[in-house]
Design a protein around this motif. Structure first.
Motif, PDB file in Angstrom:
ATOM      1  N   ASP A 103     -11.445   5.695  14.526  1.00  0.00           N
ATOM      2  CA  ASP A 103     -12.525   6.012  13.587  1.00  0.00           C
ATOM      3  C   ASP A 103     -12.397   5.213  12.291  1.00  0.00           C
ATOM      4  O   ASP A 103     -13.409   4.867  11.672  1.00  0.00           O
ATOM      5  CB  ASP A 103     -12.550   7.510  13.274  1.00  0.00           C
ATOM      6  N   GLY A 104     -11.158   4.896  11.901  1.00  0.00           N
ATOM      7  CA  GLY A 104     -10.990   4.094  10.686  1.00  0.00           C
ATOM      8  C   GLY A 104     -11.639   2.742  10.866  1.00  0.00           C
ATOM      9  O   GLY A 104     -12.345   2.230   9.993  1.00  0.00           O
ATOM     10  N   SER A 105     -11.417   2.167  12.020  1.00  0.00           N
ATOM     11  CA  SER A 105     -12.043   0.895  12.335  1.00  0.00           C
ATOM     12  C   SER A 105     -13.562   1.069  12.428  1.00  0.00           C
ATOM     13  O   SER A 105     -14.325   0.373  11.765  1.00  0.00           O
ATOM     14  CB  SER A 105     -11.458   0.388  13.660  1.00  0.00           C
TER      15      SER A 105
ATOM     16  N   ASP B 147     -11.930   9.339  18.160  1.00  0.00           N
ATOM     17  CA  ASP B 147     -12.181   9.847  16.815  1.00  0.00           C
ATOM     18  C   ASP B 147     -11.169  10.930  16.464  1.00  0.00           C
ATOM     19  O   ASP B 147     -11.362  12.107  16.752  1.00  0.00           O
ATOM     20  CB  ASP B 147     -13.615  10.406  16.800  1.00  0.00           C
ATOM     21  N   ASN B 148     -10.067  10.519  15.857  1.00  0.00           N
ATOM     22  CA  ASN B 148      -9.075  11.526  15.441  1.00  0.00           C
ATOM     23  C   ASN B 148      -9.247  11.884  13.969  1.00  0.00           C
ATOM     24  O   ASN B 148      -8.406  12.532  13.369  1.00  0.00           O
ATOM     25  CB  ASN B 148      -7.648  11.073  15.752  1.00  0.00           C
ATOM     26  N   GLU B 149     -10.344  11.414  13.395  1.00  0.00           N
ATOM     27  CA  GLU B 149     -10.790  11.857  12.068  1.00  0.00           C
ATOM     28  C   GLU B 149      -9.883  11.454  10.923  1.00  0.00           C
ATOM     29  O   GLU B 149      -9.900  12.073   9.857  1.00  0.00           O
ATOM     30  CB  GLU B 149     -10.993  13.383  12.063  1.00  0.00           C
ATOM     31  N   LEU B 150      -9.092  10.403  11.111  1.00  0.00           N
ATOM     32  CA  LEU B 150      -8.227   9.937  10.028  1.00  0.00           C
ATOM     33  C   LEU B 150      -7.548   8.644  10.453  1.00  0.00           C
ATOM     34  O   LEU B 150      -7.606   8.253  11.604  1.00  0.00           O
ATOM     35  CB  LEU B 150      -7.167  10.989   9.682  1.00  0.00           C
ATOM     36  N   TYR B 151      -6.923   7.996   9.486  1.00  0.00           N
ATOM     37  CA  TYR B 151      -6.083   6.840   9.795  1.00  0.00           C
ATOM     38  C   TYR B 151      -4.726   7.399  10.193  1.00  0.00           C
ATOM     39  O   TYR B 151      -3.938   7.773   9.324  1.00  0.00           O
ATOM     40  CB  TYR B 151      -5.885   5.942   8.579  1.00  0.00           C
ATOM     41  N   ALA B 152      -4.478   7.448  11.465  1.00  0.00           N
ATOM     42  CA  ALA B 152      -3.203   8.005  11.902  1.00  0.00           C
ATOM     43  C   ALA B 152      -2.086   6.989  11.710  1.00  0.00           C
ATOM     44  O   ALA B 152      -1.006   7.311  11.232  1.00  0.00           O
ATOM     45  CB  ALA B 152      -3.292   8.422  13.359  1.00  0.00           C
TER      46      ALA B 152
ATOM     47  N   THR C 233      -6.828  -2.631  15.759  1.00  0.00           N
ATOM     48  CA  THR C 233      -5.541  -2.181  15.233  1.00  0.00           C
ATOM     49  C   THR C 233      -5.602  -0.678  14.948  1.00  0.00           C
ATOM     50  O   THR C 233      -6.602  -0.176  14.459  1.00  0.00           O
ATOM     51  CB  THR C 233      -5.213  -2.927  13.928  1.00  0.00           C
ATOM     52  N   GLY C 234      -4.551   0.007  15.271  1.00  0.00           N
ATOM     53  CA  GLY C 234      -4.502   1.453  15.071  1.00  0.00           C
ATOM     54  C   GLY C 234      -3.429   2.028  15.969  1.00  0.00           C
ATOM     55  O   GLY C 234      -2.702   1.295  16.643  1.00  0.00           O
ATOM     56  N   CYS C 235      -3.336   3.343  15.986  1.00  0.00           N
ATOM     57  CA  CYS C 235      -2.296   3.999  16.777  1.00  0.00           C
ATOM     58  C   CYS C 235      -2.328   3.592  18.245  1.00  0.00           C
ATOM     59  O   CYS C 235      -1.297   3.368  18.855  1.00  0.00           O
ATOM     60  CB  CYS C 235      -2.465   5.517  16.699  1.00  0.00           C
ATOM     61  N   MET C 236      -3.527   3.511  18.817  1.00  0.00           N
ATOM     62  CA  MET C 236      -3.592   3.246  20.245  1.00  0.00           C
ATOM     63  C   MET C 236      -3.177   1.820  20.588  1.00  0.00           C
ATOM     64  O   MET C 236      -2.747   1.545  21.700  1.00  0.00           O
ATOM     65  CB  MET C 236      -5.002   3.542  20.781  1.00  0.00           C
TER      66      MET C 236
HETATM   67  C1  LIG Z   1      -7.305  -5.531   7.011  1.00  0.00           C
HETATM   68  C2  LIG Z   1      -6.356  -4.439   7.329  1.00  0.00           C
HETATM   69  N1  LIG Z   1      -6.193  -3.427   6.456  1.00  0.00           N
HETATM   70  C3  LIG Z   1      -5.342  -2.429   6.717  1.00  0.00           C
HETATM   71  C4  LIG Z   1      -4.622  -2.431   7.863  1.00  0.00           C
HETATM   72  C5  LIG Z   1      -3.627  -1.317   8.095  1.00  0.00           C
HETATM   73  N2  LIG Z   1      -4.050  -0.404   9.126  1.00  0.00           N
HETATM   74  C6  LIG Z   1      -3.692  -0.561  10.407  1.00  0.00           C
HETATM   75  S1  LIG Z   1      -4.241   0.624  11.411  1.00  0.00           S
HETATM   76  C7  LIG Z   1      -4.989   1.429  10.125  1.00  0.00           C
HETATM   77  C8  LIG Z   1      -5.702   2.726  10.309  1.00  0.00           C
HETATM   78  C9  LIG Z   1      -6.258   2.913  11.651  1.00  0.00           C
HETATM   79  O1  LIG Z   1      -7.076   4.013  11.646  1.00  0.00           O
HETATM   80  P1  LIG Z   1      -7.978   4.342  12.902  1.00  0.00           P
HETATM   81  O2  LIG Z   1      -8.897   3.198  13.188  1.00  0.00           O
HETATM   82  O3  LIG Z   1      -8.621   5.641  12.666  1.00  0.00           O
HETATM   83  O4  LIG Z   1      -6.950   4.412  14.107  1.00  0.00           O
HETATM   84  P2  LIG Z   1      -5.734   5.465  14.276  1.00  0.00           P
HETATM   85  O5  LIG Z   1      -4.582   4.923  13.573  1.00  0.00           O
HETATM   86  O6  LIG Z   1      -6.203   6.771  13.750  1.00  0.00           O
HETATM   87  O7  LIG Z   1      -5.483   5.480  15.728  1.00  0.00           O
HETATM   88  C10 LIG Z   1      -4.794   0.739   8.938  1.00  0.00           C
HETATM   89  C11 LIG Z   1      -5.308   1.196   7.639  1.00  0.00           C
HETATM   90  C12 LIG Z   1      -4.793  -3.516   8.748  1.00  0.00           C
HETATM   91  N3  LIG Z   1      -4.121  -3.612   9.904  1.00  0.00           N
HETATM   92  N4  LIG Z   1      -5.662  -4.487   8.465  1.00  0.00           N
END
Ligand SMILES: Cc1ncc(C[n+]2csc(CCOP(=O)(O)OP(=O)(O)O)c2C)c(N)n1
Ligand code: SF4
Ligand SMILES: [Mg+2]
Lengths: 323, 387
Positions: free
Chosen positions: A97-99, A124-129, A43-46
């Motif tokens: 990177d958050g993951s 690695d975009n260095e933050l939770y985008a 889970t994340g932006c991508m």
């Molecule tokens: C257990 C859980 N906690 C929080 C979230 C909310 N959440 C979704 S994506 C994300 C941050 C993702 O960060 P990263 O892995 O760096 O990916 P980016 O968004 O930077 O692409 C969060 C906190 C979630 N989906 N599941």
């Protein structure tokens, strides 16, 4: 759609921001590794920008499960492929990177310790985008995010990022590398190398987030390049326990030049920037020391492991004793 | 002070004014904003701590540590974050730590959705936490202050559940009491036991079969007894701030033939529907279940006996009857009530006034119904979502 974009295995039309460097990472990963892969996305932006029902930008098999479990899901896929006698399809994790640094860190460590046959690529975009710019374990020292705010008492992130490549390498995996989206040939070479090796491979690729770091999407590659040129980010790899610094210009750009392009560093005082400059210099020296130590280790290693240059006296080697 | 603000910001300010000493936070829509605000207070020196944990599992675990060391604690989460806390939820209530948490209700994966329903917190109903629900942001803010009072009296953790987006992202006027005003209602936290080298004791011990069940029996009966503390907190709150609360909120229920019962913000729409239908002479009413745990069984039985009760569940128990419906049927056993079940309005759909009126119309035929609430929403395919 241009002919060229039709050739990409990650299709245009995803909903990433203009100039999103992580989206470019995806294109290079799938195009370099080719069709015979299975992508496991955290889970994340991508994930959000590529897979909103009823659409998907992926032209290779793709699975997203949760934010914190991509490595374990990949382990399962890898085991299933093996069980079915499939020894060719590569399993590729694509996670932020958050993951990687934070919530899936335990899951990642388990996968690396088991040595499961997976290529793990962290953009690695260095933050939770995706949740709107919070700190991660990859956020550089000094950077302001919404959970490392620049206030009256605390002034942005107070600690340095985790040395994630070193941590991955410490699991004694065959390949761990740090790359940058601004150094595409190096990144592609690393992906190709990873694809040739069996076991767990780890690559983190610096790919700045225009929205999160606070710069215009048109200069994403410039920011990424400056990170490396200013020694805020290093290109290096660990291959079978040997270290290699892949990019080593004798003169670095000042970190201030890199920082001034980004809103997230705006609050820093000249003294604070100077402190970060010192940290970067320090890390550079560490890199050189590491290179030296690895080179010395290589000489000893080669001496111990290379076969003697003179052939054995008898043409048939004695059979190993049966135990 | 009355402020015009969104729910998340109001809740963060309320939390800050309750002066928690240990705050841990992890971003997840729709409570990211609460966490960010808590970090802003910290960055400006207005709160004592902010632990930027690496997961919700660690957020609640940090509060176990904080509460065990005698601190007032706070965090906020929802959806996947709350599910990831599942194990820690049981552990914290079992250890009788008076932790307080805001839950921004959101649907659960898969498929991933950042929008609202109540599956996340309703699925935690057996974890031994007290659960308070709010129809609007004033109630949410007030519930948060009461949550500390209740938790610290009962040594049972409390979650304050507010509908994601519909409340967390909606701007309303909220009267947020100051620190000093809150002190008139909320006494300082006096932990019963703490991790203290001068009085060493062991927490979180394991219990063999000869003891285990007694711990669980205590928790169960104390949760049941906590209803009295919650009622008392609601009354006292009214004495100090002029807004009183009970375990449930009745709206034109006394003479009603049909009553819709449910949790959270959808009940505001149901109340509006009641107003409209009352104007046409229809005897309908609404009942908000403000406290889901402990379940206000006796109140519901007393209030709803003999009526046609329509239970709205915005959470499922796939393969079985919906959770709130099941519990209300049990509460009304042996009475002459008819109980209908309406379930759905999931993943960002909600019950609007029009649909609420339709439910009342259907119920007026007298027969018990079981059906999906299928509110349709416009397809919005080009939107980037934050999760
Ligand atoms: C257990 C859980 N906690 C929080 C979230 C909310 N959440 C979704 S994506 C994300 C941050 C993702 O960060 P990263 O892995 O760096 O990916 P980016 O968004 O930077 O692409 C969060 C906190 C979630 N989906 N599941
Ligand atoms: S927020 Fe950042 S990572 Fe996400 S799509 Fe935009 S530029 Fe890319
Ligand atoms: Mg990221």
């Amino acid at each position: 759609m241009s002919q060229q974009s039709e050739m990409h295995l990650f299709a245009p039309g995803h909903s990433g921001c203009p100039g999103c460097a992580p989206s470019t990472v995806l294109i290079h990963v799938v195009d370099t590794l080719g069709k015979d892969i299975i992508v496991v996305n955290a889970t994340g932006c991508m994930e959000i920008t590529s897979s909103q029902y009823p659409h998907s930008a992926w032209r290779v098999p793709y699975i997203h499960s949760l934010f914190e479990n991509a490595p374990a899901v990949a382990s399962g896929i890898s085991a299933a492929l093996k069980a079915k006698g499939n020894h060719h399809t590569k399993v590729v994790v694509i996670a932020g990177d958050g993951s990687t640094y934070d919530i899936a860190f335990g899951s990642l460590s388990g996968m690396l310790e088991r040595g499961d046959d997976v290529i793990y690529c962290c953009y690695d975009n260095e933050l939770y985008a995706n949740t709107g710019v919070q700190k991660s374990g990859a956020t550089p020292i000094g950077a302001a995010t919404t959970t490392s705010q620049a206030g009256k008492v605390h002034h942005g992130k107070e600690k340095e990022r985790k040395p994630i490549v070193e941590i991955a390498a410490a699991h004694n995996i065959p390949y761990a590398a740090s790359a940058s989206i601004a150094f595409v040939a190096d990144f592609q070479a690393k992906l190709k190398k990873a694809a040739q090796i069996s076991g767990s491979k780890f690559i983190t690729v610096n790919a700045p987030c225009a929205l999160g770091a606070g710069f215009d999407g048109s200069i994403s590659m410039k920011v990424a390049r400056l990170a490396v040129q200013s020694r805020m980010w290093f290109l290096f790899e660990y291959e079978n326990g040997f270290f290699k610094l892949n990019f080593n210009p004798k003169v670095a750009k000042p970190v201030a030049e890199y920082m001034q392009l980004q809103k997230r560093f705006r609050h820093l005082t000249p003294e604070e920037i100077e402190k970060i400059q010192k940290l970067c210099d320090h890390h550079y020296i560490e890199m050189l020391e590491r290179q030296k130590a690895s080179d010395a280790k290589k000489i000893v290693f080669d001496a111990v492991t290379q076969p003697p240059s003179t052939p054995p006296a008898s043409p048939s080697a004695p059979a190993a004793p049966k135990t | 002070m009355i402020k015009t603000t969104n729910g998340a910001t109001a809740l963060a300010e309320t939390a800050k004014n309750c002066e928690p000493e240990v705050v841990a936070g992890y971003p997840i829509t729709p409570t990211t904003h609460v966490v960010e605000e808590m970090n802003r207070y910290y960055a400006n020196g207005e709160t004592k701590s902010f632990i930027a944990v690496e997961s919700e599992f660690s957020a609640l675990s940090a509060l176990i540590g904080g509460a065990a060391a005698g601190a007032r604690t706070f965090t906020a989460t929802g959806s996947q974050g709350l599910l990831l806390m599942h194990e820690v939820l049981f552990c914290s209530s079992g250890m009788r730590l008076p932790i307080v948490m805001v839950v921004g209700n959101r649907s659960v994966s898969a498929p991933l959705s950042i929008w609202n329903d109540e599956q996340d917190s309703v699925s935690q109903r057996d974890t031994g936490w007290i659960q308070l629900y709010a129809k609007n942001n004033q109630e949410a803010s007030d519930a948060l202050i009461q949550a500390y009072f209740i938790a610290e009296k009962t040594f049972i953790p409390v979650m304050v559940c507010v509908d994601g987006h519909f409340l967390t992202h909606t701007t309303e006027q909220v009267d947020i009491p100051s620190k000093d005003e809150i002190k008139r209602f909320l006494p300082p936290f006096k932990p019963m036991v703490t991790l203290d080298p001068d009085q060493p004791l062991s927490m979180g011990v394991y219990a063999a079969p000869a003891y285990y069940q007694e711990f669980r029996m205590d928790l169960h009966s104390d949760l049941e007894k906590s209803a009295a503390v919650i009622s008392d907190a609601g009354k006292r709150f009214g004495q100090v701030f002029g807004r009183s609360y009970g375990l449930v909120e009745e709206y034109h229920v006394k003479d009603a033939k049909e009553v819709l019962v449910g949790l959270g913000s959808a009940m505001e729409n149901v109340k509006a529907a009641v107003d409209e239908m009352r104007k046409q002479g229809k005897k309908v009413g609404a009942l908000h279940v403000r406290v889901l745990r402990p379940f206000p069984r006796e109140e519901l039985r007393r209030i709803l006996s003999g009526k046609h009760v329509g239970v709205i569940d915005r959470a499922l128990s796939p393969g079985a009857q919906p959770p709130l419906f099941t519990e209300i049927v049990e509460a009304l056993q042996g009475t002459s009530s008819t109980v209908s079940s309406f379930f759905g309005a999931l993943g960002g759909r909600t019950l609007k006034i029009q649909e609420s009126k339709q439910l009342f119309e259907k119920m007026s035929k007298g027969k018990a119904l079981k059906e999906w609430i299928t509110v349709t929403v416009e397809k919005n395919e080009a939107e980037i979502e934050t999760c």
